[in-house]
Enzyme design. Structure first.
Site, PDB file in Angstrom:
ATOM      1  N   ASP A  11       6.289   1.052   6.483  1.00 45.08           N
ATOM      2  CA  ASP A  11       4.867   0.731   6.395  1.00 45.08           C
ATOM      3  C   ASP A  11       4.154   1.777   5.558  1.00 45.08           C
ATOM      4  O   ASP A  11       3.765   2.814   6.072  1.00 45.08           O
ATOM      5  CB  ASP A  11       4.266   0.661   7.795  1.00 45.08           C
ATOM      6  N   HIS A  18       0.827  -1.212   0.000  1.00 44.97           N
ATOM      7  CA  HIS A  18       0.000   0.000   0.000  1.00 44.97           C
ATOM      8  C   HIS A  18       0.861   1.261   0.000  1.00 44.97           C
ATOM      9  O   HIS A  18       1.930   1.308   0.605  1.00 44.97           O
ATOM     10  CB  HIS A  18      -1.024  -0.009   1.124  1.00 44.97           C
ATOM     11  N   ASP A  33       3.264  -6.375   3.628  1.00 42.50           N
ATOM     12  CA  ASP A  33       2.908  -5.288   4.541  1.00 42.50           C
ATOM     13  C   ASP A  33       3.350  -5.603   5.967  1.00 42.50           C
ATOM     14  O   ASP A  33       2.731  -5.171   6.927  1.00 42.50           O
ATOM     15  CB  ASP A  33       1.407  -5.012   4.486  1.00 42.50           C
ATOM     16  N   GLU A  35      -5.093   1.867   2.876  1.00 44.29           N
ATOM     17  CA  GLU A  35      -5.027   0.612   3.641  1.00 44.29           C
ATOM     18  C   GLU A  35      -5.152   0.878   5.124  1.00 44.29           C
ATOM     19  O   GLU A  35      -5.798   0.111   5.859  1.00 44.29           O
ATOM     20  CB  GLU A  35      -3.710  -0.111   3.346  1.00 44.29           C
ATOM     21  N   GLU A  36      -4.523   1.952   5.586  1.00 46.59           N
ATOM     22  CA  GLU A  36      -4.469   2.204   7.021  1.00 46.59           C
ATOM     23  C   GLU A  36      -5.837   2.467   7.632  1.00 46.59           C
ATOM     24  O   GLU A  36      -6.017   2.355   8.846  1.00 46.59           O
ATOM     25  CB  GLU A  36      -3.531   3.387   7.326  1.00 46.59           C
ATOM     26  N   HIS A  59       4.031   2.773  12.623  1.00 47.50           N
ATOM     27  CA  HIS A  59       3.100   3.883  12.892  1.00 47.50           C
ATOM     28  C   HIS A  59       3.704   4.953  13.807  1.00 47.50           C
ATOM     29  O   HIS A  59       2.970   5.621  14.545  1.00 47.50           O
ATOM     30  CB  HIS A  59       1.789   3.374  13.501  1.00 47.50           C
TER      31      HIS A  59
END
Length: 472
Positions: free
Chosen positions: A302, A290, A364, A336-337, A434
């Protein structure tokens, strides 16, 4: 990356294909497994050529350098942001310039949330300015903030036991880290559970395997019929400190200010490119990652790494002049998140062709040195994938694990399509996940080379075999 699972009610009819050979429940291959093993073993020279080009040849470090250029230029790419759309347009141009086929953008609608200014200050038992990151889709506080006493709990069960104490307070979760899929429920559901017992806000210990005073953000979900309260993540260190304070009987008071806002859905795109199959072009092996990220760090790990080794897989195959029998389709997902929003709309658009998908792949979980491949599918398909992974003995990445699901490919897997994910060092991955630490500094070009080689070998061989992977 999000482990948010979706379920669908309905019946999926697996239809026989008019061209090419398929292996379905009612259409069993007449070849013996020994014959299939021999076919896979015949790809040894091709696999070696891919590995040599990716790890030792002119393509080494290419995926790392491509990724660095994008994330240094654009930065983080949250859903609904201009930076995400700029990245999509750059990637569209990059894929065209790389000579890939059928490069196009598929429009989708995605959420748009911005965190705004935010702060948390402990006022009692001492003044302490805390590091926080608001959680995705959270509402903000009033301009003056929320000032309230804190209730510290370590689980949802403890929150229920102490529900009378929670009303009018800020609930702080200091849940232990077990693993991501288990612990992330506190981030996703923490605000709802706190609101049910009358809390004014919730602060969640970051879902991280390691911390150097680093808050880790992510999506959270509200529930219809439950009041919406502001919610943010705090560092492991602050959560543990407040837990110790509370155990001593200290009164803890926090002033929380959050300027978070939700906006109307924004226009975006899934980015698609292909190497069109030579014999069964309507049949597909999908490789993906993503392109969106959270709004901190650079989104390099990520999921910039996963997106770029997926692009690299097609580049390596093209550079070697290879064209598999089936179409290799690269998809760079958007949003995606937020729970696979772009991928779900792709699924709805393409599900009529579900019988033509041999394998769906998503990277991912980082692009460090791979441990192997996670796979979900029938036992017969697993046996085939295990043979394919033997081709990667030169880089010592041959293991096949369970649980090949990924947020963006779960829709297909739940409908019966075999799925695969790249597995590597999850402790390292969730140390940066994140957070502000998700930058190019977390990446290793040599490890990305190996990850790209694994991705390219698996996708090419599965796409070029005479038969599709068998389904349950």
């Amino acid at each position: 990356m999000e482990f948010l699972l979706f379920t669908f009610v309905g019946v999926v009819h697996l239809l026989s294909l008019s061209s090419g050979k398929s292996i379905y429940k009612n259409d069993i291959s007449r070849r013996t497994f020994q014959e299939i093993k021999e076919e896979i073993a015949s790809y040894g020279d091709v696999a070696k050529a891919i590995i040599d080009l990716a790890v030792y040849g002119k393509a080494q470090n290419r995926s790392y350098e491509r990724l660095a250029l994008l994330v240094d230029t654009v930065g983080p790419r949250p859903s609904g942001s201009r930076s995400l759309e700029k990245a999509i347009q750059i990637m569209y141009q990059n894929l065209r310039e790389d000579g890939l086929e059928n490069v196009h953008l598929e429009p989708v609608k995605i959420p748009h949330w911005e965190r705004g200014e935010e702060s948390a200050v402990m006022l009692e038992p001492r003044i302490h300015r805390m590091a926080i990151l608001g959680l995705g889709s959270s509402i903000g506080t009033p301009p003056e903030g929320i000032t309230a006493e804190v209730l510290v709990v370590t689980s949802f069960e403890e929150l229920q036991r102490r529900a009378p104490e929670a009303r009018g307070k800020i609930v702080v979760y200091n849940q232990p880290y077990v693993n991501y899929s288990t612990t992330v429920q506190y981030r996703v559901q923490g605000a709802v559970e706190a609101a049910k017992v009358g809390a004014l806000a919730s602060l969640i210990r970051s879902v991280a395997s390691f911390s150097i005073y680093s808050p880790h953000t992510g999506i959270q979900e509200y529930q219809d019929g439950v009041p919406k309260i502001p919610t943010a993540c705090i560092t492991v260190e602050d959560a543990e400190m407040m837990s110790r304070m509370a155990s001593r009987g200290n009164r803890i008071v926090i002033q929380l200010k959050m300027g978070a806002k939700n906006y109307p859905d924004a226009d975006s795109f899934n980015t698609v490119a292909e190497i069109i199959g030579s014999k069964y072009p309507e049949q597909v092996v999908l490789v993906s990652g993503h392109l969106d990220s959270w709004d901190v760090g650079q989104g390099a790990m990520d999921d910039g790494g996963g997106a770029f080794i997926s692009w690299e897989a097609l580049s390596l195959i093209k550079d070697l002049g290879l064209r598999p029998k089936r179409t290799l389709r690269l998809v760079l997902w958007t949003a995606e998140e937020q729970g696979g929003v772009g991928a779900f709309q792709y699924y709805l658009l393409h599900q009529a062709n579900i019988s033509n998908y041999s394998l769906v792949m998503e990277s991912d979980l980082g692009t460090f040195l791979p441990s192997g491949l996670q796979f979900t599918g029938s036992d017969k398909a697993r046996a085939i994938v295990e043979e394919v992974m033997r081709l990667l003995q030169p880089v010592n990445v041959t293991r096949v694990f369970r649980a090949g699901e990924g947020t963006d490919i779960n829709f297909w897997i739940q409908a019966g399509v075999p799925g695969a994910s790249l597995l590597d060092d999850l402790y390292r991955y969730f140390s940066f996940h994140h957070s502000h630490g998700d930058t190019m500094t977390a990446m290793d070009p040599k490890q990305m080379n190996v990850a790209a080689a694994v991705w390219a070998v698996v996708s090419y061989v599965i796409a070029d075999m005479e038969e599709m992977l068998p389904r349950s």
